[in-house]
Motif scaffolding. Structure first.
Motif, PDB file in Angstrom:
ATOM      1  N   ALA A 124       0.831  -1.204   0.000  1.00  0.00           N
ATOM      2  CA  ALA A 124       0.000   0.000   0.000  1.00  0.00           C
ATOM      3  C   ALA A 124       0.870   1.259   0.000  1.00  0.00           C
ATOM      4  O   ALA A 124       0.562   2.237  -0.690  1.00  0.00           O
ATOM      5  N   ALA A 125       1.966   1.225   0.772  1.00  0.00           N
ATOM      6  CA  ALA A 125       2.861   2.386   0.827  1.00  0.00           C
ATOM      7  C   ALA A 125       3.528   2.624  -0.525  1.00  0.00           C
ATOM      8  O   ALA A 125       3.652   3.772  -0.978  1.00  0.00           O
ATOM      9  N   ILE A 126       3.955   1.548  -1.175  1.00  0.00           N
ATOM     10  CA  ILE A 126       4.591   1.685  -2.489  1.00  0.00           C
ATOM     11  C   ILE A 126       3.599   2.218  -3.504  1.00  0.00           C
ATOM     12  O   ILE A 126       3.903   3.146  -4.273  1.00  0.00           O
ATOM     13  N   GLN A 127       2.401   1.646  -3.518  1.00  0.00           N
ATOM     14  CA  GLN A 127       1.404   2.084  -4.494  1.00  0.00           C
ATOM     15  C   GLN A 127       1.052   3.553  -4.308  1.00  0.00           C
ATOM     16  O   GLN A 127       0.982   4.310  -5.282  1.00  0.00           O
ATOM     17  N   GLU A 128       0.839   3.969  -3.067  1.00  0.00           N
ATOM     18  CA  GLU A 128       0.500   5.368  -2.818  1.00  0.00           C
ATOM     19  C   GLU A 128       1.664   6.281  -3.196  1.00  0.00           C
ATOM     20  O   GLU A 128       1.470   7.351  -3.776  1.00  0.00           O
ATOM     21  N   GLY A 129       2.896   5.863  -2.869  1.00  0.00           N
ATOM     22  CA  GLY A 129       4.057   6.667  -3.225  1.00  0.00           C
ATOM     23  C   GLY A 129       4.201   6.839  -4.724  1.00  0.00           C
ATOM     24  O   GLY A 129       4.502   7.931  -5.214  1.00  0.00           O
ATOM     25  N   LEU A 130       3.973   5.758  -5.473  1.00  0.00           N
ATOM     26  CA  LEU A 130       4.077   5.840  -6.932  1.00  0.00           C
ATOM     27  C   LEU A 130       2.994   6.739  -7.513  1.00  0.00           C
ATOM     28  O   LEU A 130       3.234   7.482  -8.463  1.00  0.00           O
ATOM     29  N   LYS A 131       1.795   6.670  -6.941  1.00  0.00           N
ATOM     30  CA  LYS A 131       0.716   7.530  -7.432  1.00  0.00           C
ATOM     31  C   LYS A 131       1.036   9.001  -7.190  1.00  0.00           C
ATOM     32  O   LYS A 131       0.591   9.874  -7.936  1.00  0.00           O
ATOM     33  N   GLN A 132       1.807   9.271  -6.137  1.00  0.00           N
ATOM     34  CA  GLN A 132       2.198  10.646  -5.823  1.00  0.00           C
ATOM     35  C   GLN A 132       3.510  11.052  -6.496  1.00  0.00           C
ATOM     36  O   GLN A 132       4.011  12.150  -6.249  1.00  0.00           O
ATOM     37  N   HIS A 133       4.066  10.156  -7.330  1.00  0.00           N
ATOM     38  CA  HIS A 133       5.365  10.417  -7.966  1.00  0.00           C
ATOM     39  C   HIS A 133       6.450  10.704  -6.919  1.00  0.00           C
ATOM     40  O   HIS A 133       7.301  11.570  -7.101  1.00  0.00           O
ATOM     41  N   ALA A 134       6.403   9.977  -5.819  1.00  0.00           N
ATOM     42  CA  ALA A 134       7.346  10.230  -4.731  1.00  0.00           C
ATOM     43  C   ALA A 134       8.773   9.930  -5.173  1.00  0.00           C
ATOM     44  O   ALA A 134       9.040   8.943  -5.860  1.00  0.00           O
ATOM     45  N   ASP A 188       5.345  -6.061  -8.556  1.00  0.00           N
ATOM     46  CA  ASP A 188       3.992  -6.585  -8.448  1.00  0.00           C
ATOM     47  C   ASP A 188       2.961  -5.455  -8.462  1.00  0.00           C
ATOM     48  O   ASP A 188       1.909  -5.563  -9.092  1.00  0.00           O
ATOM     49  N   VAL A 189       3.260  -4.365  -7.759  1.00  0.00           N
ATOM     50  CA  VAL A 189       2.351  -3.218  -7.748  1.00  0.00           C
ATOM     51  C   VAL A 189       2.189  -2.650  -9.157  1.00  0.00           C
ATOM     52  O   VAL A 189       1.077  -2.366  -9.615  1.00  0.00           O
ATOM     53  N   ILE A 190       3.310  -2.502  -9.857  1.00  0.00           N
ATOM     54  CA  ILE A 190       3.258  -1.968 -11.220  1.00  0.00           C
ATOM     55  C   ILE A 190       2.491  -2.914 -12.134  1.00  0.00           C
ATOM     56  O   ILE A 190       1.691  -2.484 -12.968  1.00  0.00           O
ATOM     57  N   TYR A 191       2.726  -4.202 -11.946  1.00  0.00           N
ATOM     58  CA  TYR A 191       2.088  -5.211 -12.797  1.00  0.00           C
ATOM     59  C   TYR A 191       0.575  -5.132 -12.699  1.00  0.00           C
ATOM     60  O   TYR A 191      -0.131  -5.200 -13.707  1.00  0.00           O
ATOM     61  N   TRP A 192       0.043  -4.991 -11.474  1.00  0.00           N
ATOM     62  CA  TRP A 192      -1.392  -5.080 -11.273  1.00  0.00           C
ATOM     63  C   TRP A 192      -2.092  -3.734 -11.270  1.00  0.00           C
ATOM     64  O   TRP A 192      -3.304  -3.675 -11.007  1.00  0.00           O
ATOM     65  N   ASP A 193      -1.405  -2.671 -11.544  1.00  0.00           N
ATOM     66  CA  ASP A 193      -2.047  -1.350 -11.594  1.00  0.00           C
ATOM     67  C   ASP A 193      -1.641  -0.651 -12.879  1.00  0.00           C
ATOM     68  O   ASP A 193      -0.589  -0.034 -12.969  1.00  0.00           O
ATOM     69  N   GLY A 194      -2.500  -0.754 -13.896  1.00  0.00           N
ATOM     70  CA  GLY A 194      -2.173  -0.177 -15.195  1.00  0.00           C
ATOM     71  C   GLY A 194      -2.050   1.327 -15.194  1.00  0.00           C
ATOM     72  O   GLY A 194      -1.440   1.902 -16.094  1.00  0.00           O
ATOM     73  N   SER A 195      -2.616   2.000 -14.171  1.00  0.00           N
ATOM     74  CA  SER A 195      -2.509   3.461 -14.126  1.00  0.00           C
ATOM     75  C   SER A 195      -1.091   3.910 -13.807  1.00  0.00           C
ATOM     76  O   SER A 195      -0.759   5.090 -13.994  1.00  0.00           O
ATOM     77  N   LEU A 196      -0.249   2.986 -13.335  1.00  0.00           N
ATOM     78  CA  LEU A 196       1.140   3.329 -13.009  1.00  0.00           C
ATOM     79  C   LEU A 196       2.060   3.095 -14.209  1.00  0.00           C
ATOM     80  O   LEU A 196       3.207   2.691 -14.060  1.00  0.00           O
ATOM     81  N   PHE A 197       1.555   3.380 -15.394  1.00  0.00           N
ATOM     82  CA  PHE A 197       2.309   3.147 -16.624  1.00  0.00           C
ATOM     83  C   PHE A 197       3.618   3.929 -16.658  1.00  0.00           C
ATOM     84  O   PHE A 197       4.545   3.580 -17.390  1.00  0.00           O
ATOM     85  N   TYR A 198       3.711   4.997 -15.882  1.00  0.00           N
ATOM     86  CA  TYR A 198       4.854   5.903 -15.936  1.00  0.00           C
ATOM     87  C   TYR A 198       6.008   5.461 -15.034  1.00  0.00           C
ATOM     88  O   TYR A 198       7.020   6.151 -14.941  1.00  0.00           O
ATOM     89  N   VAL A 199       5.860   4.319 -14.353  1.00  0.00           N
ATOM     90  CA  VAL A 199       6.892   3.855 -13.425  1.00  0.00           C
ATOM     91  C   VAL A 199       7.713   2.763 -14.085  1.00  0.00           C
ATOM     92  O   VAL A 199       7.170   1.823 -14.660  1.00  0.00           O
ATOM     93  N   GLU A 200       9.028   2.870 -14.000  1.00  0.00           N
ATOM     94  CA  GLU A 200       9.901   1.815 -14.487  1.00  0.00           C
ATOM     95  C   GLU A 200      10.027   0.726 -13.414  1.00  0.00           C
ATOM     96  O   GLU A 200       9.959   1.028 -12.215  1.00  0.00           O
ATOM     97  N   PRO A 201      10.214  -0.521 -13.807  1.00  0.00           N
ATOM     98  CA  PRO A 201      10.369  -1.603 -12.818  1.00  0.00           C
ATOM     99  C   PRO A 201      11.780  -1.623 -12.232  1.00  0.00           C
ATOM    100  O   PRO A 201      12.398  -2.672 -12.084  1.00  0.00           O
ATOM    101  N   LEU A 202      12.311  -0.469 -11.931  1.00  0.00           N
ATOM    102  CA  LEU A 202      13.667  -0.309 -11.406  1.00  0.00           C
ATOM    103  C   LEU A 202      13.614   0.636 -10.216  1.00  0.00           C
ATOM    104  O   LEU A 202      12.766   1.531 -10.156  1.00  0.00           O
ATOM    105  N   LEU A 206      -2.439  -2.006 -23.047  1.00  0.00           N
ATOM    106  CA  LEU A 206      -3.301  -3.058 -22.525  1.00  0.00           C
ATOM    107  C   LEU A 206      -3.504  -2.905 -21.024  1.00  0.00           C
ATOM    108  O   LEU A 206      -4.630  -2.987 -20.516  1.00  0.00           O
ATOM    109  N   ARG A 207      -2.427  -2.692 -20.291  1.00  0.00           N
ATOM    110  CA  ARG A 207      -2.546  -2.568 -18.841  1.00  0.00           C
ATOM    111  C   ARG A 207      -3.331  -1.314 -18.465  1.00  0.00           C
ATOM    112  O   ARG A 207      -4.062  -1.305 -17.474  1.00  0.00           O
ATOM    113  N   TYR A 208      -3.198  -0.279 -19.259  1.00  0.00           N
ATOM    114  CA  TYR A 208      -3.906   0.963 -18.966  1.00  0.00           C
ATOM    115  C   TYR A 208      -5.417   0.772 -19.068  1.00  0.00           C
ATOM    116  O   TYR A 208      -6.181   1.424 -18.347  1.00  0.00           O
ATOM    117  N   VAL A 209      -5.869  -0.120 -19.950  1.00  0.00           N
ATOM    118  CA  VAL A 209      -7.312  -0.350 -20.095  1.00  0.00           C
ATOM    119  C   VAL A 209      -7.777  -1.561 -19.285  1.00  0.00           C
ATOM    120  O   VAL A 209      -8.900  -2.030 -19.452  1.00  0.00           O
TER     121      VAL A 209
END
Length: 683
Positions: free
Chosen positions: A78-88, A109-123, A213-216
């Protein structure tokens, strides 16, 4: 978010880590991705990834972990997902005692299951202490604002939210195949190259298709490679299929305008291996049901036009028997097809002296532009609405025997190829402005607020002002819509609650109201919440979010400050005191004041009922007889009509003086029935 901001955030994170390094005077070790840190160290250090290493997204498996471990990882997720949504720039994970590998797996895993986080690299970089991650510093894609705009445009032009997964996959395949061409300089390989500049190698195609695809909402997407080439794998109905948009796009690069190729769409490994080399894959694709083609090409190759999903209800495609071309509508729910219209001018060929040269293929094209579909036969171009109406918008009048060999949409026009042969053509254009729905953009969003909410044409000054506020992000879409619904112009129309709700549905959801929704919202208004409270429910809904994405505006949120909107349960109960005890609808000022009195703790709900209503001058002035008083108290405090025995007993006690009205109310408020009623209101 623009590139400069992403770089700045990561720079700030690294600077904080460097200060920690300087203060502790310890050595900072830079380790490549996947290298496990030595255990039992309490000194902070950084892990940095090798940029060139390709990372496949994997799910974090919690099987076999303790309840404490699962709880910690759930909190970290939850902390990672919220941080990514805030561009932390950094995400504090010190409370969760995660190793670097665990934190990295959770990030993926967070990036995989949340298509709205398209702007995050898996790094990500991380600082550790004692073997556990203290801070995680994510990385964000470059040119994010431009990629986001292109991504939303592709989705807006292709997708409706009610489409099936295969419809969405098909529509996005069509869009990418047409709008991106292969980069033969072999230097463009990012989603920015594919979606924004329109030219990329296979990596750009693959990553862009996965992002779309993930975005939709199509989240189970994998990767396969072979022969210095990469493509997508997608899971549908429990089965994995290969989709190579790059090769399908290459197949139409030099073809007549508007043609589409599906030879690498939804195929098995066995079909793929007929022309691909397969070296690695995330998933085996064994289902062969579409190897010879699906409904999008009717199992054949003579029709090279795109199949066009128009909504979740169904799709258009073309059928061709060599002499007649048919417009076919497929119903999504049943898979049944019906011919909408047969076109007689569907024999492509020309007279060459004494000989007639005939082309056995269909050069008719279905071209989707926004929410409108266009079709050509040999001589004419037709406009097709989503309800199946077909009308001619252009006819080639030349008597020289030339045909229309294809068309494509570009810059608000249809470009038509007219000639004797498919590859020896002249290009003519048809302007589309009067034939398509207005482009969904910021200006169109504001225009529809004028026409739907206010019921009038826009004025230029007002339009420019609202558009400017949206484009500068001074106000969000929700705030602008609020400005219309709570303007003097709207308020002076004096709509009743039902009319207000119908306008909310049309304006905010772009649809008619459903009966269940109407009844629920009317009940809430009857129970005292304000129209602004109801507006917030519409403005912060998924449906309005989808509408905002369609117009490429930021949704935003709505502030509700009235006391009556802070606790709908308390508000509803106080509102019933008006209707049940006083026999009238609440007045808004009085309701607001009593809600404030309750929520600030000045009075309990029982004290409000007694002091504010039972002993109010309004009730005293009504001078109601004992029988009516008892009926009202049953309805107010027990939420029912009185039973005969109880009613007679209470009336007799009041008339003999054994009880007075105060003691009656006291008895009712101490009953189990009243306790249950309060609980139903959350009190």
């Amino acid at each position: 978010m623009e590139l400069q901001r992403g770089k700045r955030m990561n720079t700030e994170c690294r600077w904080r880590l460097m200060k920690s390094f300087l203060l502790s005077l310890v050595m900072v070790f830079l380790l490549p991705l996947g290298v496990q840190a030595q255990a039992d160290t309490s000194l902070p250090f950084i892990l940095s990834e090798q940029e060139e290493e390709e990372i496949s997204i994997v799910s974090c498996d919690l099987t076999g972990q303790t309840e404490l471990d699962v709880k910690a990882q759930s909190g970290a997720r939850a902390a990672i997902q919220e941080g990514l949504k805030q561009h932390a720039a950094s995400i504090d994970l010190r409370a969760y005692r995660l190793t670097y590998d665990e934190a990295r797996a959770l990030l993926k895993d967070v990036i995989y299951w949340d298509g709205s986080l398209f702007y995050v690299e898996p790094l990500a970089s991380a600082t550790l202490s004692g073997g556990y991650v203290i801070e995680l510093c994510p990385r964000y894609i470059e040119h994010e604002a431009e990629v986001e705009k292109a991504l939303k445009r592709a989705v807006r032009e292709s997708i409706t939210s009610d489409m099936s997964d295969i419809q969405k996959m098909l529509a996005l395949h069509n869009w990418l195949a047409v709008n991106c061409s292969y980069d033969y300089t072999y230097s463009n390989y990012t989603v920015y190259d594919a979606l924004v500049t329109g030219s990329a190698v296979c990596q750009g195609y693959k990553d862009s298709y996965e992002m779309m695809l993930r975005y939709v909402g199509i989240l189970e997407v994998g990767t396969a490679t072979g022969g210095n080439h990469t493509w997508n794998q997608v899971k549908v109905d429990g089965h994995w299929f290969n989709i190579d948009v790059t090769w399908d796009s290459n197949a139409i690069e030099n073809a007549p305008f508007g043609q589409m190729y599906y030879g690498n769409f939804m195929i098995s490994d066995s079909q793929l291996l007929k022309n691909h080399t397969l070296e690695s894959q995330d998933h085996a694709c064994t289902d062969t049901r579409y190897d010879e083609g699906g409904w999008w090409n009717a199992g054949g190759r003579e029709v090279c036009s795109a199949a066009v999903p128009v909504s979740g209800a169904g799709s258009y495609r073309l059928g061709y028997d060599g002499s007649e071309m048919s417009l076919i509508y497929r119903t999504e729910a049943t898979g049944k097809e019906r011919v909408m219209r047969v076109f007689d001018n569907a024999v492509w060929g020309y007279r060459n002296g004494n000989y007639y040269e005939y082309y056995p293929y269909c050069f008719g094209v279905l071209q989707r532009v926004g929410r409108t579909t266009f079709l050509n036969d040999t001589k004419s171009v037709y406009r097709i609405t989503d309800d199946g109406n077909v009308s001619v918008i252009y006819t080639y009048e030349g008597m020289d025997g030339r045909n229309i060999f294809g068309m494509r949409a570009k810059n608000g026009k249809l470009e038509l190829q007219i000639g004797y042969r498919p590859y020896e053509t002249e290009i003519r254009t048809v302007t589309l402005e009067s034939y398509i729905e207005e482009e969904a953009d910021v200006t169109a969003f504001v225009k529809r607020l004028y026409t739907v909410c206010l019921g009038r044409p826009y004025d230029e000054k007002g339009l420019n002002d609202w558009v400017g506020q949206l484009e500068s992000q001074t106000q969000s879409a929700a705030e602008v819509a609020q400005g219309f619904f709570f303007s003097d112009e709207f308020t002076q129309k004096e709509y009743d609650d039902s009319e207000y709700l119908h306008l909310l549905y049309q304006t905010m959801f772009d649809r008619s109201a459903d009966q269940a929704g109407m009844e629920e919202w009317l009940d809430r208004l009857e129970n005292g919440v304000s129209r602004l409270y109801v507006f917030r429910g519409f403005a912060e809904s998924d449906e309005f979010t989808n509408l905002c994405d369609r117009y490429d505006v930021i949704r935003g949120s709505v502030d509700v400050t009235a006391w009556r909107d802070q606790n709908p349960g308390a508000t509803g109960f106080i509102a019933r005191l008006y209707t049940k005890m006083l026999g009238r609808r609440f007045d808004e000022d009085g309701l607001e004041d009593w809600c404030r009195t309750y929520l600030t703790g000045e009075k309990t709900i029982e004290e409000i009922a007694s002091d504010g209503f039972l002993h109010s001058q309004e009730l005293i002035n009504q001078n109601i007889p004992d029988e009516e008083f008892v009926r009202r108290m049953y309805q107010t405090f027990l939420n029912r009509q009185p039973d005969s025995a109880g009613f007679a007993d209470w009336v007799a006690r009041l008339k003999t003086g054994e009880e007075n009205r105060d003691t009656l109310v006291y008895g009712f408020t101490k009953s189990q029935e009243f306790g249950a009623l309060k609980a139903s209101y959350g009190l």
